[in-house]
Each structure stands twice: as structure tokens, then as C-alpha cells.
Design a protein around this motif. Sequence first.
Motif, PDB file in Angstrom:
ATOM      1  N   LEU A   1      12.130 112.173-117.740  1.00 44.36           N
ATOM      2  CA  LEU A   1      11.391 111.213-117.017  1.00 44.36           C
ATOM      3  C   LEU A   1      11.886 111.211-115.450  1.00 44.36           C
ATOM      4  N   ALA A   2      12.803 111.865-115.102  1.00 46.25           N
ATOM      5  CA  ALA A   2      13.416 111.913-113.860  1.00 46.25           C
ATOM      6  C   ALA A   2      14.134 110.266-113.527  1.00 46.25           C
ATOM      7  N   CYS A   3      14.810 109.900-114.848  1.00 52.38           N
ATOM      8  CA  CYS A   3      15.608 108.821-114.467  1.00 52.38           C
ATOM      9  C   CYS A   3      17.029 109.332-114.434  1.00 52.38           C
TER      10      CYS A   3
ATOM     11  N   GLY B   1       2.390 111.838-121.527  1.00 50.19           N
ATOM     12  CA  GLY B   1       1.857 113.201-120.873  1.00 50.19           C
ATOM     13  C   GLY B   1       3.128 113.875-120.646  1.00 50.19           C
ATOM     14  N   ILE B   2       4.263 113.365-120.431  1.00 53.37           N
ATOM     15  CA  ILE B   2       5.393 114.023-120.342  1.00 53.37           C
ATOM     16  C   ILE B   2       6.128 114.519-121.428  1.00 53.37           C
TER      17      ILE B   2
ATOM     18  N   GLY C   1       1.333  98.753-120.738  1.00 55.56           N
ATOM     19  CA  GLY C   1       1.421  98.684-122.165  1.00 55.56           C
ATOM     20  C   GLY C   1       2.759  98.746-122.662  1.00 55.56           C
ATOM     21  N   PHE C   2       3.082  99.583-123.800  1.00 57.84           N
ATOM     22  CA  PHE C   2       4.482  99.617-124.371  1.00 57.84           C
ATOM     23  C   PHE C   2       4.471 101.321-124.746  1.00 57.84           C
ATOM     24  N   ILE C   3       5.521 101.733-125.031  1.00 59.55           N
ATOM     25  CA  ILE C   3       6.104 102.805-125.629  1.00 59.55           C
ATOM     26  C   ILE C   3       7.195 103.006-126.523  1.00 59.55           C
TER      27      ILE C   3
ATOM     28  N   LEU D   1      10.855 102.704-117.236  1.00 55.92           N
ATOM     29  CA  LEU D   1       9.421 102.953-117.744  1.00 55.92           C
ATOM     30  C   LEU D   1       8.706 101.937-117.271  1.00 55.92           C
ATOM     31  N   LYS D   2       8.892 100.781-116.615  1.00 51.61           N
ATOM     32  CA  LYS D   2       7.879  99.853-115.963  1.00 51.61           C
ATOM     33  C   LYS D   2       7.382 100.535-114.825  1.00 51.61           C
ATOM     34  N   GLN D   3       7.833 101.448-114.474  1.00 49.23           N
ATOM     35  CA  GLN D   3       7.090 101.971-113.051  1.00 49.23           C
ATOM     36  C   GLN D   3       5.872 102.802-113.409  1.00 49.23           C
ATOM     37  N   GLY D   4       5.690 103.309-114.389  1.00 51.77           N
ATOM     38  CA  GLY D   4       4.532 104.143-114.697  1.00 51.77           C
ATOM     39  C   GLY D   4       3.734 103.770-115.985  1.00 51.77           C
ATOM     40  N   ASN D   5       2.577 104.161-116.057  1.00 53.82           N
ATOM     41  CA  ASN D   5       1.634 103.940-117.335  1.00 53.82           C
ATOM     42  C   ASN D   5       2.097 104.721-118.475  1.00 53.82           C
TER      43      ASN D   5
END
Length: 385
Positions: A265-267, A304-305, A249-251, A294-298
Motif C-alpha cells: 500500500l506504500a504506507c 487492484g493492488i 466505500g469500504f474495504i 486507506l481514505k486516500q484511495g478508492n
Amino acid sequence: MFKPLKGLLVLDFSQFLSGPSAALRLADMGARVIKVERPDGGDLCRRLYISNLELDGDSTLFHSINRNKESVSTNLKDPADLQFVRKLIEKADVMIQNFRPGVMEKIGLSYVTVKEWNPLLVYGTITGYGQNGPWKNKPGQDLLVQSLSGLAWLNGDADQPPVPFGLAVADMMAGGHLVQGILACLVRRGITGQGGLVEVSLLESTLDFQFEVLTTHLNDGGKAPQRSSVNSAHAYLGAPYGIYETKDGFISLAMGSVTELGELLACGPLAAYADPASWFAERDEIKAHLRDHLKQGNTAHWLGILEPAGYWCSDVLTWQRLLEHEAFKELQMTQHVKRDNGAELITTRCPIRIDGEIYQSAIGSPKIGEHNDKIKQEFGGVVRE
């Protein structure tokens, strides 16, 4: 309940969206609104479709902004009908019109004329671009105003053409401003005993809508705002401000520390941008890192983080998901309205609460001239069928 504008009579001569939306808000807060329409077709908005959906012969757009009103049909070019309209105006508290400059003067219903009939009248008018100037006769249409005002030019990514809003924002802003002006003039009338003229335009309202960024521009040596080339959301805000795609989806991410975001985000690449000045200067590079990460996670995973850490973020909902959400249901933002013949529509309610009360009304929009007999008997005079 006793609504705050109960007892006020509003005559709505306007059509389309801006003027009728102002009259609608006054009706929501208790005013009696009589819509004055032509016998042959009435408000043109009755046939202005924003989808193929209609109800009982009128567009859903018309229904949505003309609920809770009465309708009287008159031919303003007919002397008898005009005389009856004068009787209405003499009794009215507010009159609203959004014709092009000069039209009401030709009909004989300009403010200069009607204030002699009713010095207490608050006369509200909406134009496209004001009463004077080289644009005064241009069509006062929402998309055109968005384009001329610079609003569309602010939207979209840097490599995209101007992008208009998906809503008639110029119309709605002007309608809201007209309500503010009318209420202010009514307060003044209570003090001085005199009515007044309230004027707004779609262009001025849309310029005011941009007051934050226009003020920055005017005090920044005329430097043009720079849209981000990656997920642009605000020309004057640095990273991470924007909406990002996730695995499902999107955030959306609002203002916040880029380095803190990188840690949460551990980025790893975001650690290189410790200087807050870089969050704008190197905005596109930062946002590109976020876009890929961000494309790597839901969406739920990222929320939740971030949410427990107090970082400003949100899911990006479709209308379907919004309407199903408990937060939306808690607002009680929808209501059912219907005409006397049973035709029913689900629409939004007044968004204003006073003393904790939610203002709703089940009265739907009127048919053309639906209340002719009632209004004729009440005010006297000829009303065309």
C-alpha cells in the motif's frame, strides 16, 4: 429428484423463528412438514413484522420460514382435537416444539407421554435457557440471549457499548443445531429402532457459536478479551483485521503480514512493525495508520493492488450491489414461492446441495388450517375450522 428426507413426516408445533426454521430445513430436504397451529391467529410470527411489509395478511418473516409446509388448526385444550393430534403423532417421524418448559407437560404432549404412543418418534425441543436453572422461565428472545451470552459484548469498538448482531443469530443457530440433532437421532433410529429426545437452547447454541473465543478465554487465565478501539472486528485478532473506509466505500482486510501490507500500500509507518508480536500488542496504532491511509484511495484502487498479490481482502457490498453481482447470480440463491391464491414472494432457497442438486420448492407458506380437510381425511379425526 428424490430428496433424502422424502417419506418422513414432521409435525411442527413451534412458532416464531428457531423451531420453524428447523422444520423448514427438513422440508427443504424432502420431509413432509405439517404445521400445527391454534385456530385463533395461529403462529404468532404471522403478525411479527420486521418491516411494514406483509403478503396476503401475514408478515414476510412468517412467509420466509414457513414455506413448503402444510397447516392444520387445532385447539390443544379441546379433548377431541387433542385426540386427533395423537393420531398425527402416532404416524409422525419427527415432532418439533419450542414452548417454555412445562407447557407441553400441561397440555399432555411431553416427550415422556408421546413416546409411549410412538416409540419411533424423534422429539425435538428448543428452549431459551434449558429445562432447568434460574433462567428457565425467562423469555427466550434473541436479543436477550445475545445480551446474556456475552455475544453482544464482543461487538463494536472498545469505546462503544455492547452491539447486537443485526440478525436473529441465536434463533438461527438453535434451529440449525436442532436439525443436526434430529438427523443424528434419525440415523440412530435406523440402527436401534428407537426414537429419542433432542434438546437445544438458544443460550447453549449462542455459547457454542462463540466456542473459539470462549476457549481462548477459558485457557488464558480468565483474561477479558480486548476489543480494538479502531475498526474492531475480532477481539483476539491483531492488525490489520477489520473494515476500513476508503475514498468511495469500504474495504475489509483479514489476516496477513503488516509489513507486507505496508509495502503493497506504500504506507510507510507500517514498516516500524516488523515484529509479528506487535501486530496485536500495538494493534490500535497500526490500524489507525491504515485508517488514515486507506481514505486516500478508492476501494477498487486498493483491491487492484492487494488481490493480485494474494493478500486477503474484499470489497464491502451493500445488498443492492451484491444482488447485482455475477457471483451472486451464479449461486441461484433466490426462488419464487406462492400460495394457491397466487400471492407470491421472492425468498432464499435451501443453501445445501446434495449430489450437485439445488433444492428449491415453489410452495409458499400455508394459511391457518389450510389443509384441515385433507389431513382429516388422511389421518381421521376432528379438525377445527
